[in-house]
Design an enzyme around this catalytic site. Structure first.
Site, mmCIF file in Angstrom:
data_model
loop_
_atom_site.group_PDB
_atom_site.id
_atom_site.type_symbol
_atom_site.label_atom_id
_atom_site.label_comp_id
_atom_site.label_asym_id
_atom_site.label_seq_id
_atom_site.Cartn_x
_atom_site.Cartn_y
_atom_site.Cartn_z
ATOM 1 N N SER A 265 -0.894 4.565 -10.786
ATOM 2 C CA SER A 265 -2.070 3.966 -10.160
ATOM 3 C C SER A 265 -1.695 2.747 -9.317
ATOM 4 O O SER A 265 -0.844 2.851 -8.453
ATOM 5 C CB SER A 265 -3.082 3.627 -11.263
ATOM 6 O OG SER A 265 -4.361 3.547 -10.696
ATOM 7 N N LYS A 269 1.448 2.490 -6.579
ATOM 8 C CA LYS A 269 1.567 1.884 -5.244
ATOM 9 C C LYS A 269 2.793 0.966 -5.263
ATOM 10 O O LYS A 269 3.590 0.914 -4.328
ATOM 11 C CB LYS A 269 0.316 1.055 -4.910
ATOM 12 C CG LYS A 269 -1.042 1.742 -5.142
ATOM 13 C CD LYS A 269 -2.213 0.820 -4.793
ATOM 14 C CE LYS A 269 -3.536 1.097 -5.521
ATOM 15 N NZ LYS A 269 -4.180 2.357 -5.363
ATOM 16 N N TRP A 356 -10.957 9.888 -6.610
ATOM 17 C CA TRP A 356 -10.893 8.514 -6.082
ATOM 18 C C TRP A 356 -9.545 8.250 -5.393
ATOM 19 O O TRP A 356 -9.449 7.515 -4.419
ATOM 20 C CB TRP A 356 -11.105 7.562 -7.253
ATOM 21 C CG TRP A 356 -11.168 6.110 -6.954
ATOM 22 C CD1 TRP A 356 -10.322 5.144 -7.438
ATOM 23 C CD2 TRP A 356 -12.132 5.423 -6.152
ATOM 24 N NE1 TRP A 356 -10.707 3.907 -6.978
ATOM 25 C CE2 TRP A 356 -11.815 4.049 -6.184
ATOM 26 C CE3 TRP A 356 -13.235 5.836 -5.396
ATOM 27 C CZ2 TRP A 356 -12.548 3.090 -5.500
ATOM 28 C CZ3 TRP A 356 -13.968 4.876 -4.712
ATOM 29 C CH2 TRP A 356 -13.623 3.531 -4.761
ATOM 30 N N HIS A 406 -7.345 10.705 -14.355
ATOM 31 C CA HIS A 406 -6.465 9.629 -13.884
ATOM 32 C C HIS A 406 -5.711 9.051 -15.081
ATOM 33 O O HIS A 406 -6.277 8.319 -15.892
ATOM 34 C CB HIS A 406 -7.374 8.570 -13.242
ATOM 35 C CG HIS A 406 -6.655 7.425 -12.616
ATOM 36 N ND1 HIS A 406 -5.932 7.545 -11.449
ATOM 37 C CD2 HIS A 406 -6.572 6.119 -12.983
ATOM 38 C CE1 HIS A 406 -5.434 6.365 -11.119
ATOM 39 N NE2 HIS A 406 -5.804 5.481 -12.036
HETATM 40 C C1 GTR Z 1 -8.867 1.284 -9.345
HETATM 41 C C2 GTR Z 1 -8.405 1.110 -7.930
HETATM 42 C C3 GTR Z 1 -7.321 2.102 -7.611
HETATM 43 C C4 GTR Z 1 -6.274 2.221 -8.700
HETATM 44 C C5 GTR Z 1 -6.823 2.001 -10.102
HETATM 45 C C6 GTR Z 1 -5.790 1.627 -11.153
HETATM 46 O O1 GTR Z 1 -9.908 0.418 -9.679
HETATM 47 O O2 GTR Z 1 -9.512 1.277 -7.100
HETATM 48 O O3 GTR Z 1 -6.752 1.801 -6.358
HETATM 49 O O4 GTR Z 1 -5.210 1.394 -8.454
HETATM 50 O O5 GTR Z 1 -7.767 1.005 -10.165
HETATM 51 O O6 GTR Z 1 -4.828 0.909 -10.900
HETATM 52 O O7 GTR Z 1 -5.993 2.052 -12.296
#
Ligand code: GTR
Length: 425
Positions: A265, A269, A356, A406
């Site tokens: 997540s 990145k 997302w 996720h």
């Molecule tokens: C969310 C964000 C994503 C992702 C995620 C995470 O809120 O919008 O870009 O990075 O968090 O890190 O779990």
């Protein structure tokens, strides 16, 4: 800005996740309809900014790669400082009876400055036993503290400021033993060790906090306040991973030429950006990294550049906000981030229940990075369409779409280990 947990930062993230916008937010609802993805044209990885074509691996390595790296530094993540002269490592524990005798548990205290008030980071390493020589290693960065990756009572509990969590018994922003192993399902440690790899991991908050504190804490506080093209938090976390690799290079049980950097997540990145900048990483893994990670920004599917800069103003450099409403003018898109890893292998993973993060956009950036690999005579993902769920594909760029939410699961690790076996062993 105060340094308290920014509920106002967290809430927009949750709200957008469930498709709502905050009442004061000018943001349109997120698009989840493939038919409504705007028409876009990606910047060409193989054309220099002055229009000159990139025709060989040499052109790429000597001219285009530095140019693309500079574009990402200046417009997206922000440039980071060099390795600090005061960087120090101290092995604070080494136990060769860990995990029922299967592993060596080692902890390395990292300090970033000679000043007494230096930030401190604790790198946890599990090494397999009975190996011949130094082992390939997955270096990962974790969300909730090293002690959450396994219930092993020997892991030091994070001393970082943590968000309160009733389920984990965290009340005063301090973790205790009740949260041991709470993220175990994400780390497949026994499997990683059985396959002959070490796992090294660090709590991301040990490097830099994950809230907008005007960069007054973490490693940022050792440096002047960032200019618009200087490091946000993602760059700081990536910089921290490079410092971990500085340590791994000194550890004789680790094969530092075979270190894969992995994150999930926002930390996916981070692993992509760490791998793009630091060519010592031999392999890069992005798990569900989404916007600002593997997903193409121009698709504006799920999370968008505008949304991410609004919800998480500390993640990227300030220049990135200039593209909130004109993402087509970005001189890069995320396929070029994947290309920066070339010729080293990259694995991108998505999940069906994670729209997302734009799973198809994550696939497409892997696909479009292929032209850079081809300069080196290598194949990228090898297919032009996103494969169906649970059918991993790829050559030097690996990809799968996992069924589920996720998260990081054993299935994901199975693929990363198979991919690493192919490329590192
Ligand atoms: C969310 C964000 C994503 C992702 C995620 C995470 O809120 O919008 O870009 O990075 O968090 O890190 O779990």
């Amino acid at each position: 800005m105060t340094s308290l947990w920014p509920t106002q930062r967290f809430l927009p993230g949750i709200a957008t996740l469930i498709g709502l916008t905050m009442s004061d937010s000018p943001l349109p609802a997120a698009n989840y309809d493939e038919a409504k993805v705007p028409r876009y044209e990606l910047p060409d990885s193989l054309t220099m900014q002055d229009g000159t074509p990139v025709e060989s691996a040499k052109d790429w390595t000597e001219k285009r790669r530095p140019e693309v790296l500079e574009l990402f530094r200046k417009h997206v993540y922000g440039r980071s400082p060099a390795k600090p002269s005061g960087l120090k490592f101290k092995v604070i524990q080494n136990d060769d009876t860990a995990l029922g005798g299967q592993a060596i548990r080692r902890e390395v205290l990292t300090t970033f400055s000679r000043k007494e008030a230096t930030p401190e980071a604790n790198l946890l390493i599990y090494l397999p036993k009975n190996t011949d020589g130094p082992v390939p290693t997955f270096l990962t960065i974790n969300f909730d503290g090293n002690h959450t990756v396994h219930p092993d009572p020997g892991i030091s509990i994070t001393r970082s400021w943590v968000r309160n969590n009733k389920d984990w018994g965290i009340e005063n922003n301090r973790a205790d033993k009740r949260s041991r192993g709470s993220r175990r399902s994400r780390w497949a440690i026994e499997k990683i060790l059985e396959r002959g790899y070490a796992l090294a991991t660090i709590d991301y908050r040990d490097i830099d906090p994950d809230y907008d504190d005007s960069f007054a804490n973490g490693v940022h506080r050792l440096y002047p306040k960032p200019k618009p093209d200087e490091w946000g938090s993602i760059s700081a976390w990536a910089w921290g991973l490079s410092r971990c690799l500085d340590y791994l290079e000194t550890d004789r049980d680790i094969n530092a030429k075979k270190v894969a950097v992995m994150g999930h997540s926002r930390l996916g990145k981070t692993s992509l950006w760490a791998g793009a900048q630091d060519e010592r990483f031999a392999l890069v893994v992005s798990n569900d990294s989404g916007c600002g990670g593997a997903a193409l920004s121009r698709r504006e599917f799920g999370e968008t550049v505008k949304r991410i800069n609004t919800s998480f103003p500390h993640w990227f450099c300030d220049n990135f906000t200039k593209y909130n409403d004109r993402v087509n003018e970005l001189p890069v898109d995320q396929h070029m981030l994947i290309g920066l890893a070339a010729p080293r292998p990259v694995y991108i993973a998505s999940a069906t229940g994670d729209p997302w993060a734009d799973p198809n956009g994550e696939f497409l950036s892997g696909y479009h990075a292929g032209s850079v690999y081809e300069l080196f005579g290598l194949k990228g993902v090898g297919v032009a369409q996103q494969p169906e769920a649970d059918h991993p594909v790829g050559h030097h760029v690996g990809y799968h779409l996992r069924t589920g939410k996720h998260d990081v699961t054993d299935y994901d690790w199975e693929q990363y280990l198979n991919f690493a076996d192919r490329h590192l062993k």
